[in-house]
Design a protein around this motif. Structure first.
Motif, PDB file in Angstrom:
ATOM      1  N   ILE A   1     -23.780  79.278   2.069  1.00 29.73           N
ATOM      2  CA  ILE A   1     -22.655  80.180   1.366  1.00 29.73           C
ATOM      3  C   ILE A   1     -21.800  80.021   2.289  1.00 29.73           C
ATOM      4  CG2 ILE A   1     -23.400  80.895  -0.904  1.00 29.73           C
ATOM      5  CD1 ILE A   1     -23.177  83.246  -0.039  1.00 29.73           C
ATOM      6  N   GLY A   2     -22.121  80.251   3.347  1.00 32.59           N
ATOM      7  CA  GLY A   2     -21.244  80.577   4.439  1.00 32.59           C
ATOM      8  C   GLY A   2     -20.780  78.711   5.341  1.00 32.59           C
ATOM      9  N   PRO A   3     -19.530  79.175   6.124  1.00 33.42           N
ATOM     10  CA  PRO A   3     -18.963  77.962   6.680  1.00 33.42           C
ATOM     11  C   PRO A   3     -19.986  76.803   7.391  1.00 33.42           C
ATOM     12  CG  PRO A   3     -18.147  79.960   7.075  1.00 33.42           C
ATOM     13  CD  PRO A   3     -19.235  80.431   6.773  1.00 33.42           C
ATOM     14  N   GLY A   4     -20.484  76.089   7.198  1.00 32.94           N
ATOM     15  CA  GLY A   4     -21.402  74.622   7.018  1.00 32.94           C
ATOM     16  C   GLY A   4     -21.054  73.663   6.411  1.00 32.94           C
ATOM     17  N   GLU A   5     -21.747  72.462   6.030  1.00 32.02           N
ATOM     18  CA  GLU A   5     -22.021  71.512   5.413  1.00 32.02           C
ATOM     19  C   GLU A   5     -20.822  70.748   4.968  1.00 32.02           C
ATOM     20  OE1 GLU A   5     -24.228  67.687   3.568  1.00 32.02           O
ATOM     21  OE2 GLU A   5     -25.289  69.469   4.534  1.00 32.02           O
ATOM     22  N   LEU A   6     -21.195  71.941   3.428  1.00 28.99           N
ATOM     23  CA  LEU A   6     -19.324  71.867   2.768  1.00 28.99           C
ATOM     24  C   LEU A   6     -18.250  71.756   3.486  1.00 28.99           C
ATOM     25  CD1 LEU A   6     -21.297  72.632  -0.380  1.00 28.99           C
ATOM     26  CD2 LEU A   6     -20.823  70.499   0.051  1.00 28.99           C
ATOM     27  N   ASN A   7     -17.865  73.219   4.077  1.00 27.21           N
ATOM     28  CA  ASN A   7     -16.692  72.653   4.718  1.00 27.21           C
ATOM     29  C   ASN A   7     -16.606  71.756   5.356  1.00 27.21           C
ATOM     30  OD1 ASN A   7     -14.612  73.027   7.613  1.00 27.21           O
ATOM     31  ND2 ASN A   7     -15.138  75.039   6.241  1.00 27.21           N
ATOM     32  N   THR A   8     -17.336  70.609   6.338  1.00 30.43           N
ATOM     33  CA  THR A   8     -17.065  70.413   6.929  1.00 30.43           C
ATOM     34  C   THR A   8     -16.709  68.291   6.319  1.00 30.43           C
ATOM     35  OG1 THR A   8     -19.127  70.497   8.779  1.00 30.43           O
ATOM     36  CG2 THR A   8     -17.996  67.692   8.965  1.00 30.43           C
ATOM     37  N   ARG A   9     -17.590  68.729   4.854  1.00 32.48           N
ATOM     38  CA  ARG A   9     -17.515  67.474   3.766  1.00 32.48           C
ATOM     39  C   ARG A   9     -15.776  67.779   2.988  1.00 32.48           C
ATOM     40  NH1 ARG A   9     -21.479  66.601  -0.521  1.00 32.48           N
ATOM     41  NH2 ARG A   9     -22.718  67.247   1.570  1.00 32.48           N
ATOM     42  N   LEU A  10     -15.583  68.585   3.176  1.00 33.93           N
ATOM     43  CA  LEU A  10     -13.907  69.200   2.834  1.00 33.93           C
ATOM     44  C   LEU A  10     -12.802  68.331   3.224  1.00 33.93           C
ATOM     45  CD1 LEU A  10     -11.753  70.266   0.968  1.00 33.93           C
ATOM     46  CD2 LEU A  10     -12.390  72.824   1.865  1.00 33.93           C
ATOM     47  N   ILE A  11     -13.381  68.834   4.896  1.00 30.95           N
ATOM     48  CA  ILE A  11     -11.990  68.394   5.684  1.00 30.95           C
ATOM     49  C   ILE A  11     -12.151  67.025   6.210  1.00 30.95           C
ATOM     50  CG2 ILE A  11     -11.888  68.277   8.229  1.00 30.95           C
ATOM     51  CD1 ILE A  11     -11.009  70.972   7.004  1.00 30.95           C
ATOM     52  N   GLN A  12     -13.011  66.381   5.429  1.00 32.68           N
ATOM     53  CA  GLN A  12     -13.246  65.050   5.884  1.00 32.68           C
ATOM     54  C   GLN A  12     -12.787  64.317   4.917  1.00 32.68           C
ATOM     55  OE1 GLN A  12     -14.304  62.753   8.263  1.00 32.68           O
ATOM     56  NE2 GLN A  12     -12.793  61.309   7.629  1.00 32.68           N
ATOM     57  N   THR A  13     -12.555  64.447   3.528  1.00 33.48           N
ATOM     58  CA  THR A  13     -12.117  64.323   2.445  1.00 33.48           C
ATOM     59  C   THR A  13     -10.441  64.273   2.168  1.00 33.48           C
ATOM     60  OG1 THR A  13     -13.942  64.609   1.280  1.00 33.48           O
ATOM     61  CG2 THR A  13     -11.942  64.941  -0.374  1.00 33.48           C
ATOM     62  N   VAL A  14      -9.962  65.464   2.707  1.00 36.42           N
ATOM     63  CA  VAL A  14      -8.132  65.974   3.443  1.00 36.42           C
ATOM     64  C   VAL A  14      -8.090  64.793   4.480  1.00 36.42           C
ATOM     65  CG1 VAL A  14      -6.711  67.638   4.023  1.00 36.42           C
ATOM     66  CG2 VAL A  14      -8.766  68.732   2.531  1.00 36.42           C
ATOM     67  N   LYS A  15      -8.610  65.009   5.296  1.00 33.96           N
ATOM     68  CA  LYS A  15      -7.784  63.657   5.559  1.00 33.96           C
ATOM     69  C   LYS A  15      -8.128  62.423   4.971  1.00 33.96           C
ATOM     70  CE  LYS A  15      -9.546  63.942  10.128  1.00 33.96           C
ATOM     71  NZ  LYS A  15     -11.257  64.240  11.463  1.00 33.96           N
ATOM     72  N   ASP A  16      -8.659  61.959   4.532  1.00 35.64           N
ATOM     73  CA  ASP A  16      -9.634  60.810   4.098  1.00 35.64           C
ATOM     74  C   ASP A  16      -8.104  60.662   3.059  1.00 35.64           C
ATOM     75  OD1 ASP A  16     -11.224  59.649   5.024  1.00 35.64           O
ATOM     76  OD2 ASP A  16     -12.733  60.344   3.931  1.00 35.64           O
ATOM     77  N   PHE A  17      -7.913  61.789   2.150  1.00 34.41           N
ATOM     78  CA  PHE A  17      -6.871  61.955   0.891  1.00 34.41           C
ATOM     79  C   PHE A  17      -4.959  62.246   1.553  1.00 34.41           C
ATOM     80  CE2 PHE A  17      -4.323  63.740  -2.099  1.00 34.41           C
ATOM     81  CZ  PHE A  17      -4.497  63.935  -3.066  1.00 34.41           C
ATOM     82  N   THR A  18      -5.048  62.567   2.479  1.00 36.24           N
ATOM     83  CA  THR A  18      -3.955  62.697   3.158  1.00 36.24           C
ATOM     84  C   THR A  18      -3.725  62.127   3.991  1.00 36.24           C
ATOM     85  OG1 THR A  18      -4.280  64.734   5.312  1.00 36.24           O
ATOM     86  CG2 THR A  18      -3.667  65.233   2.730  1.00 36.24           C
ATOM     87  N   GLY A  19      -4.508  61.802   4.860  1.00 36.87           N
ATOM     88  CA  GLY A  19      -3.963  60.730   6.060  1.00 36.87           C
ATOM     89  C   GLY A  19      -3.683  61.087   7.305  1.00 36.87           C
ATOM     90  N   CYS A  20      -4.019  62.588   7.389  1.00 35.27           N
ATOM     91  CA  CYS A  20      -3.874  63.404   8.801  1.00 35.27           C
ATOM     92  C   CYS A  20      -4.729  62.781   9.899  1.00 35.27           C
ATOM     93  CB  CYS A  20      -3.439  64.846   8.774  1.00 35.27           C
ATOM     94  SG  CYS A  20      -5.547  65.423   7.794  1.00 35.27           S
ATOM     95  N   ASP A  21      -4.473  63.886  10.922  1.00 37.05           N
ATOM     96  CA  ASP A  21      -5.029  63.185  12.394  1.00 37.05           C
ATOM     97  C   ASP A  21      -6.396  64.660  12.290  1.00 37.05           C
ATOM     98  OD1 ASP A  21      -6.217  63.260  15.079  1.00 37.05           O
ATOM     99  OD2 ASP A  21      -4.636  61.640  14.713  1.00 37.05           O
ATOM    100  N   GLY A  22      -6.250  66.335  11.860  1.00 34.02           N
ATOM    101  CA  GLY A  22      -6.849  67.000  11.411  1.00 34.02           C
ATOM    102  C   GLY A  22      -6.510  67.876  11.065  1.00 34.02           C
ATOM    103  N   ALA A  23      -7.862  68.173  10.798  1.00 35.61           N
ATOM    104  CA  ALA A  23      -7.973  70.084   9.889  1.00 35.61           C
ATOM    105  C   ALA A  23      -8.728  70.583  10.001  1.00 35.61           C
ATOM    106  CB  ALA A  23      -7.312  69.484   8.387  1.00 35.61           C
ATOM    107  N   VAL A  24      -8.200  71.906   9.471  1.00 38.19           N
ATOM    108  CA  VAL A  24      -9.202  73.265   9.730  1.00 38.19           C
ATOM    109  C   VAL A  24      -9.157  73.557   7.991  1.00 38.19           C
ATOM    110  CG1 VAL A  24     -10.123  75.067  10.882  1.00 38.19           C
ATOM    111  CG2 VAL A  24      -9.313  73.228  12.250  1.00 38.19           C
TER     112      VAL A  24
END
Length: 359
Positions: free
Chosen positions: A26-49
């Motif tokens: 439940i802590g920061p891990g794989e799903l946090n990473t998956r969320l970030i990749q989805t955000v990048k795909d959705f918005t087209g941004c270069d990086g996100a946290v």
């Protein structure tokens, strides 16, 4: 009672959260990473946290900008209060801007006035899912941080030439540029009532590579207690994947309510057609008494809420609030009617009838 807000959580969202709990991750891990990749795909941004709150997210943006302490940061009087409090906590000075009545947003002219009063950075909240005249604001040359917590998914049409050498206006085509791609950095809240919810948290995006390199220096060494846990990331991840379906349902309801409202004496805000704005809720700027409308809606089993009850203007002392006349008036007169994907046809019909007959 039809509640003003209701979760858009469906079985997919619940399954993602339960899987986290079952796996005991439940802590920061794989799903946090998956969320970030989805955000990048959705918005087209270069990086996100992804962080645990919008306030923490903005504090990292301020680190990356390395502004001199005491710098005046401009915010809307109708922006969420966390913006005001975070600016002060981080050692800066909030410079509050009034808005225009038609949209409840700041304009380039208002921002220009703020710059003349010492504003050196604009934290731009795209309230009610409506994108302001962002290109004109950016053209002022002031650094802009976009807050797309309510406007994620909205687009701004732009003209571009089919070929560099063409001078024929007819050869120009339209391209849609997404909200969140104009500022140096962008914050997307994941709080309870944000368009995309993780039950809490926020994502900071850097649209361009240059800003991402600077931000990454600070976020790479961020303590785990600042980073969004997987249990929240799981919910936000599925919400973002389901955004198109949820937004389609919201837009269908908004179109019905907007047509209904036009037959009465009350109004809603002006917004761009089609995909030019995101449907966050259904704001109504009342011509009469809020108390009377709330009682009337309550008798019809419809809950309504003040639109800006946790805004900057709502937390100011009366004397200071008087300096922002338009924002103060909208704060006193604007309410939110229920609008979310899970509203059924029967409830939608009931809301429409109330909107038609408001006192």
């Amino acid at each position: 009672m039809i509640q003003t807000f209701s979760s858009t959580i469906r079985r997919k969202e619940m399954d993602a959260v339960l899987t986290c709990m079952v796996d005991e991750k439940i802590g920061p891990g794989e799903l946090n990473t998956r969320l970030i990749q989805t955000v990048k795909d959705f918005t087209g941004c270069d990086g996100a946290v992804a962080f645990r709150s919008p306030a923490i997210a903005f504090s990292y943006v301020l680190k990356a900008l390395d502004l001199e302490k005491g710098t005046a940061i401009m915010i809307s009087a109708l922006a969420p209060y966390w913006q005001y409090s975070t600016i002060i906590e981080c050692g800066y000075k909030p410079l509050i801007l009034d808005v225009i009545e038609e949209t409840g947003l700041v304009t380039a002219e208002i921002v220009q006035k703020g710059i003349s009063e010492g504003g050196r950075l604009l934290l731009l909240h795209e309230t009610m899912g409506i994108v302001p005249e962002i290109e004109k604001i950016v053209a002022l040359g002031i650094p802009v941080i976009e807050d797309i917590s309510q406007s994620v998914g909205a687009v701004v049409p732009e003209d571009f030439e089919a070929a560099e050498e063409t001078t024929n206006p007819a050869a120009k085509k339209k391209v849609n540029r997404k909200a969140g791609s104009f500022g140096l950095f962008t914050i997307m809240g994941l709080e309870e009532f944000d368009t995309i919810t993780g039950g809490g948290g926020a994502v900071v995006m850097a649209p361009q590579r240059r800003e991402w390199i600077v931000l990454k220096k600070y976020t790479d060494v961020a303590p785990r207690t600042d980073i969004l846990p997987d249990i929240n990331s799981a919910l936000a991840y599925i919400q973002l994947k389901e955004f198109s379906r949820n937004e389609q349902a919201r837009k269908a309801l908004f179109a019905i309510f907007q047509r209904t409202l036009m037959s009465g004496k009350n109004k809603t805000f002006n917004r761009a057609p089609d995909d030019g704005s995101t449907i966050w809720s259904f704001p109504v700027v009342l011509n009469g008494s809020v108390k009377d409308v709330k009682q009337y809606a309550g008798k019809k089993e419809i809950e309504i809420q003040p639109a800006y009850e946790d805004s900057v203007i709502a937390h100011l002392e009366e004397l200071e609030a008087a300096n922002y006349k338009v924002a103060k008036a909208l704060n006193l007169r604007t309410v939110l009617f229920p609008l979310y994907p899970r509203i059924g046809s029967e409830a939608a019909s009931k809301i429409s009838k109330v909107l038609t007959t408001l006192p």
